[in-house]
Design a protein around this motif. Structure first.
Motif, short mmCIF file in Angstrom:
data_model
loop_
_atom_site.label_atom_id
_atom_site.label_comp_id
_atom_site.label_asym_id
_atom_site.label_seq_id
_atom_site.Cartn_x
_atom_site.Cartn_y
_atom_site.Cartn_z
N PHE A 320 0.86 -1.09 -0.02
CA PHE A 320 0.13 0.01 0.03
C PHE A 320 0.79 1.17 -0.08
O PHE A 320 1.92 1.34 0.62
N ILE A 321 0.49 2.35 -0.66
CA ILE A 321 0.76 3.68 -0.33
C ILE A 321 0.11 4.32 0.84
O ILE A 321 -1.16 4.44 0.52
N VAL A 322 0.68 4.66 1.86
CA VAL A 322 -0.07 5.14 3.08
C VAL A 322 0.21 6.47 3.25
O VAL A 322 1.48 6.86 3.31
N PRO A 323 -0.47 7.31 3.43
CA PRO A 323 -0.52 8.71 3.48
C PRO A 323 -0.24 9.09 5.09
O PRO A 323 -1.19 8.77 5.87
N VAL A 324 0.97 9.33 5.36
CA VAL A 324 1.57 9.96 6.76
C VAL A 324 0.63 11.12 6.85
O VAL A 324 1.08 12.02 6.48
N GLY A 325 -0.35 11.20 7.96
CA GLY A 325 -0.97 12.22 8.20
C GLY A 325 -2.24 12.32 7.64
O GLY A 325 -3.14 13.27 7.91
N GLY A 326 -2.60 11.20 7.01
CA GLY A 326 -4.08 11.03 6.02
C GLY A 326 -5.14 10.69 7.14
O GLY A 326 -4.85 9.86 8.05
N LYS A 327 -6.36 11.29 7.19
CA LYS A 327 -7.26 10.87 8.20
C LYS A 327 -8.05 9.70 7.36
O LYS A 327 -8.42 9.70 6.32
N VAL A 328 -8.25 8.65 8.34
CA VAL A 328 -8.77 7.45 7.99
C VAL A 328 -9.63 6.90 8.95
O VAL A 328 -9.83 7.06 10.22
N GLU A 329 -10.47 5.87 8.58
CA GLU A 329 -11.31 5.08 9.28
C GLU A 329 -10.86 3.59 9.30
O GLU A 329 -10.82 3.28 8.40
N LEU A 340 -10.70 9.22 4.74
CA LEU A 340 -12.35 10.16 4.91
C LEU A 340 -12.06 11.36 4.22
O LEU A 340 -12.99 11.91 4.15
N GLU A 341 -10.79 11.85 4.12
CA GLU A 341 -10.69 13.03 3.26
C GLU A 341 -9.58 12.96 2.37
O GLU A 341 -8.61 12.31 2.45
N PRO A 342 -9.44 14.13 1.43
CA PRO A 342 -8.45 14.05 0.20
C PRO A 342 -7.20 14.23 0.98
O PRO A 342 -6.93 14.81 2.18
N VAL A 343 -5.97 13.63 0.52
CA VAL A 343 -4.82 13.74 0.88
C VAL A 343 -3.88 14.61 -0.12
O VAL A 343 -2.74 14.84 0.14
N LEU A 344 -4.45 15.17 -0.98
CA LEU A 344 -3.86 15.98 -1.95
C LEU A 344 -4.69 17.45 -2.07
O LEU A 344 -5.84 17.29 -2.04
#
Length: 347
Positions: A320-329, A340-344
């Motif tokens: 996986f490409i995991v966004p550090v700081g990305g909001k997830v459930e 849960l939200e865009p990461v770009l």
């Protein structure tokens, strides 16, 4: 392993008193910072912030694979350099990274490889420059040091995923396309692979404690993350979803690193836990070794938070490409997490 020798040489975890580590963890930045979205035809910068690449073919593959994804490529001045096992001196490697963030033509920065040495750059990075010029940063393993420090100091969402010289198979390329070009709110669900078996064995997830949790992702490579203990380059763990992976670490060393996370207060603050792959981390020959199952039971189950293991994160061909700081459930019962939200940032 080079990374382990480097960490042993610094002796950070062993020599730094654990008293006061809670206060040393970075405070939350003012808010999340998103890099601009990517498009085919953009220019990508290739840098080598950690170990040197063993042969020229690896550097050539990194360039060709970025071009195959649809990018123009610009290389750091010292990306092919060598200083001992490192890809140049600390000043050279940090200078390349700072220069890529400052270069208006460069829209994303991809690390050629991991290894060890990225933590040496953290005092030399220009965090104000990075904050003013947010860009996609991609890499994993030793690049965890950069992800942690940049997110702690600027709030920028960076990306724990395949390196430039790594395997850009169909799964990894598809992940990249969906996340960066299609800007999909990704659901991270392991690829089912029966591989001729009546019941699939590969890519299995295992629920440690069921439940659903929401929060921002922090983490990466366990060894590299815990080596930052006591520094100002750790993220704020409060209410976060911690994801971890590692490679080539005996269980007693994994146990020691989880102990560090516990003693510094990080584990007691997280809302959820995702363990990826710990490749080549079996007990091996010997008597009385703890297993990874026992280690996770000892440190994670008492937290009483949603937790699962087996996510496709780590030193594995498809990841996986995991966004550090990305909001997830995260859903520990299903063994999945979703954005849960865009990461770009929007165009």
């Amino acid at each position: 392993m080079d990374r382990r020798r480097f960490i042993a040489g610094t002796a950070l975890a062993a020599t730094l008193p654990l008293i006061g580590l809670r206060g040393a963890m970075a405070a939350s930045p003012r808010g999340r910072l998103l890099a601009p979205a990517l498009n085919k035809g953009d220019t990508v910068g290739l840098v080598s912030p950690s170990s040197a690449t063993a042969d020229r073919l690896g550097l050539q593959l990194a360039r060709e694979q970025m071009e195959a994804l649809g990018f123009k490529v610009k290389t750091g001045e010292h990306y092919a350099a060598r200083h001992g096992h490192l890809a140049g001196t600390d000043a050279e490697r940090a200078g390349d990274l700072n220069a890529m963030f400052a270069d208006r033509q460069v829209k994303a920065i991809v690390c050629v490889r991991g290894g060890s040495g990225a933590a040496r750059l953290l005092p030399l990075l220009d965090y104000e420059l990075i904050r003013r010029n947010p860009k996609v940063l991609l890499g994993y393993s030793d690049i965890t040091a950069l992800h942690s420090a940049i997110h702690a100091k600027t709030g920028l969402v960076t990306f724990h995923g395949q390196i430039g010289a790594g395997s850009w198979n169909r799964f990894n390329a598809d992940q990249f396309e969906r996340l960066f070009f299609q800007r999909e709110l990704m659901e991270y669900r392991n690829k089912v692979d029966h591989d001729g078996e009546l019941v699939p064995r590969r890519n299995r997830t295992l629920t440690l404690r069921p439940g659903i949790a929401r929060g921002e992702l922090v983490g990466g490579n366990l060894t590299v993350l815990t080596a930052l203990a006591g520094s100002p380059y750790l993220p704020d763990f409060r209410g976060k979803i911690l994801f971890l992976e590692d490679v080539g670490e005996a269980p007693y060393r994994v146990d020691r690193m989880f102990s560090t996370l516990k003693l510094m207060g990080a584990l007691d603050q997280i809302a959820g836990f995702i363990f990826g792959e710990c490749s080549d981390c079996s007990p091996g020959d010997g008597y009385g070794s703890l297993t990874l199952d026992e280690i996770l039971d000892d440190y994670i189950l008492p937290l009483k938070i949603p937790a699962y293991r087996g996510a496709m994160i780590g030193h594995i061909p498809e990841q996986f490409i995991v966004p550090v700081g990305g909001k997830v459930e995260m859903d520990a019962t299903a063994g999945t997490f979703r954005l849960l939200e865009p990461v770009l940032a929007a165009d």
